[in-house]
Scaffold this active site. Structure first.
Site, PDB file in Angstrom:
ATOM      1  CE  LYS A 231      -3.007   2.702   3.049  1.00  0.00           C
ATOM      2  NZ  LYS A 231      -3.617   2.787   4.397  1.00  0.00           N
ATOM      3  CG  ASP A 236      -5.403   8.655   4.412  1.00  0.00           C
ATOM      4  OD1 ASP A 236      -6.216   9.278   3.698  1.00  0.00           O
ATOM      5  OD2 ASP A 236      -5.730   7.743   5.193  1.00  0.00           O
ATOM      6  CE  LYS A 243      -6.105   9.387   7.791  1.00  0.00           C
ATOM      7  NZ  LYS A 243      -6.609   8.262   8.595  1.00  0.00           N
ATOM      8  CG  ASP A 254      -1.819   5.554   5.070  1.00  0.00           C
ATOM      9  OD1 ASP A 254      -1.729   4.514   5.763  1.00  0.00           O
ATOM     10  OD2 ASP A 254      -2.871   5.910   4.531  1.00  0.00           O
ATOM     11  CD  GLU A 315      -6.634   5.810   2.373  1.00  0.00           C
ATOM     12  OE1 GLU A 315      -5.499   5.450   2.749  1.00  0.00           O
ATOM     13  OE2 GLU A 315      -7.552   6.048   3.178  1.00  0.00           O
ATOM     14  NE  ARG A 317     -10.793  -0.637   3.986  1.00  0.00           N
ATOM     15  CZ  ARG A 317     -11.362  -0.728   5.182  1.00  0.00           C
ATOM     16  NH1 ARG A 317     -12.568  -1.279   5.289  1.00  0.00           N
ATOM     17  NH2 ARG A 317     -10.752  -0.307   6.253  1.00  0.00           N
TER      18      ARG A 317
END
Length: 464
Positions: A231, A236, A243, A254, A315, A317
């Site tokens: 990933k 993010d 967030k 991330d 996001e 996944r």
């Protein structure tokens, strides 16, 4: 690709005592160690209040005041931590482990030294150089690649997004391909749609830095196929489901799953494991703009299944599902993925223990055993399929998240499992990739978690 810090290890010449001896002791061995010392050294230990408690060390001078020996208290059951605090605690110079000592696993001890010597120095000059440990050639050959791979993960994760966006993350894969004469493909921006990677494009389209998928291929076509996916969300924000500030503060990390995948691929190629390797890194920023994906959108994935975007902050996944589907098309012998996927995994197991999900018990147990053997523990959670209903959608085949706060790590893994064909062995690591505080051998910042365990599994599975 950021330069990895030196592991502070050198080869110890056979039969030579290079530098100053380090003797490791525990409570049981301390009395015997004392009897080997000179009377002045014993008095020094008594006067300084030294006790054989793990983490403590004492510098022992000779009669002229020259440092001639270091006594280090250790827990033999924790060899990785035994020497990890010494590279910057000891005076600069060269050291070696004395023949007498409490540690039996000298390889893990040497690795701990190397991990303790790491500093992220891209933006700040280090205050000093670490002390150097001389180790036998066989141990150095085994430890040095692991130390470099760990440093690579840390460097990639520690680098701020301005210098480690999707393009720079892709460049690190390209450098790896050049170093090992591997083949490389890349799909950027609108090319993702043409090549049928819609979820990767959807997540990254709002950023001014184009989303991309990078593919590295290496090895002989006749060897077993191994696919590694990481990933690569370089930052993010959470998207439109923004967030809060404390949740966004460290989101440069991330892309930690991609960092692990890149480092594992480097280990595989350096070791020349007999596999046909494919490394897949979807690299994006989950940003906020007028064209950001919106809650309620429906995406048709590469696998042909429709997904409703319940939450734009789920996001990871989404970009992984297209990469996993593409990797599965190669019909590999083993499919792996690393991802800093869920806060729920941290709530369940804390920051130090990555969560393992697997669709095969034999593969899961082999990885858990490998982790225990190399001091890189994991913990398995179940793919509890009744929880799939938590991702039900009224307008699509399923959603990327749901209203329940329960079992977040499990539902994320169940989402990914839908893109793995039945019968294909799959291992998914939900890892934190971060140390919240400084500890010996584990400085605050990016961290490799599960990397050595996975490499040990691959070494065992694909041994010649």
């Amino acid at each position: 690709m950021p330069e990895s810090s030196t592991p502070a290890l050198i080869e110890r010449k056979a039969g030579k005592a290079q530098g100053i001896a380090i003797e490791t002791v525990d409570g049981a061995r301390y009395p015997k160690a004392l009897r080997r010392l000179e009377a002045t050294q014993r008095r020094w230990l008594e006067q300084t209040g030294f006790e054989p408690k793990p983490g403590r060390h004492a510098l022992l001078p000779d009669a002229g005041g020259k440092l001639v020996r270091v006594l280090v208290a250790v827990d033999p059951a924790e060899p990785l931590a035994a020497l990890a605090g010494l590279p910057y605690a000891l005076p600069e110079g060269t050291y070696h482990l004395a023949d007498e000592g409490a540690l039996s696993d000298l390889q893990l001890a040497a690795l701990g030294w190397a991990l303790g010597a790491y500093r992220f120095d891209r933006y700040r000059k280090p205050g000093r150089t670490p002390a150097t440990l001389a180790v036998p050639a066989s141990e150095l050959a085994a430890v040095a690649p692991l130390a470099r791979a760990t440093a690579l993960v840390r460097d990639l994760v520690n680098t701020p997004t301005e210098d480690m966006g999707p393009e720079q993350l892709a460049e690190s894969v390209k450098q790896l391909a050049r170093a090992h004469k591997a083949k490389l493909r890349e799909w950027v921006g609108e090319e993702l749609l043409k090549a049928n990677f819609p979820t990767i494009h959807t997540v990254g389209r709002a950023s001014h830095r184009a989303p991309r998928l990078v593919e590295l291929s290496w090895g002989k076509a006749a060897d077993p196929k191994l696919v590694i996916v990481g990933k690569g969300v370089c930052f993010d924000t959470g998207g439109l489901d923004l967030k809060p500030s404390d949740g966004m503060r460290n989101m440069k990390k991330d892309m930690g799953g991609a960092a692990h995948a890149i480092a594992l691929a480097a280990l595989v190629m350096e070791a020349k494991l007999p596999v046909r390797l494919t490394l897949l890194v979807p690299a994006v920023e989950n940003a906020v703009a007028g064209n950001a994906m919106r809650p309620g959108e429906v995406i048709t994935t590469r696998a042909g299944r429709t997904v409703e975007v319940d939450n734009t902050d789920a996001e990871g996944r989404l970009i992984l599902c297209d990469a996993l589907a593409y990797g599965a098309e190669q019909q590999p012998d083993l499919l792996l993925d690393f991802a800093t996927l869920t806060g729920a995994a941290r709530v369940a197991l804390g920051p130090d223990l990555p969560v393992l999900f697997a669709n095969r018990d034999d593969a899961a147990e082999a990885l858990l055993q490998a982790g225990r053997a190399v001091g890189d523990p994991l913990w398995r959670l179940p793919l509890w399929r009744p929880y799939r209903k938590m991702l039900d959608s009224s307008v699509a085949d399923f959603a990327n998240a749901g209203p329940s706060r329960h079992a977040g790590a499990i539902t994320a893994a169940l989402y990914l499992e839908r893109f793995v064909p039945e019968g294909l062995p799959w291992l998914h690591l939900d890892t934190y990739a971060w140390n919240d505080a400084d500890r010996p051998g584990r400085p605050r910042g990016g961290e490799a978690m599960g990397l050595r365990a996975m490499f040990a599994l691959l070494q065992s599975r694909y041994a010649r």
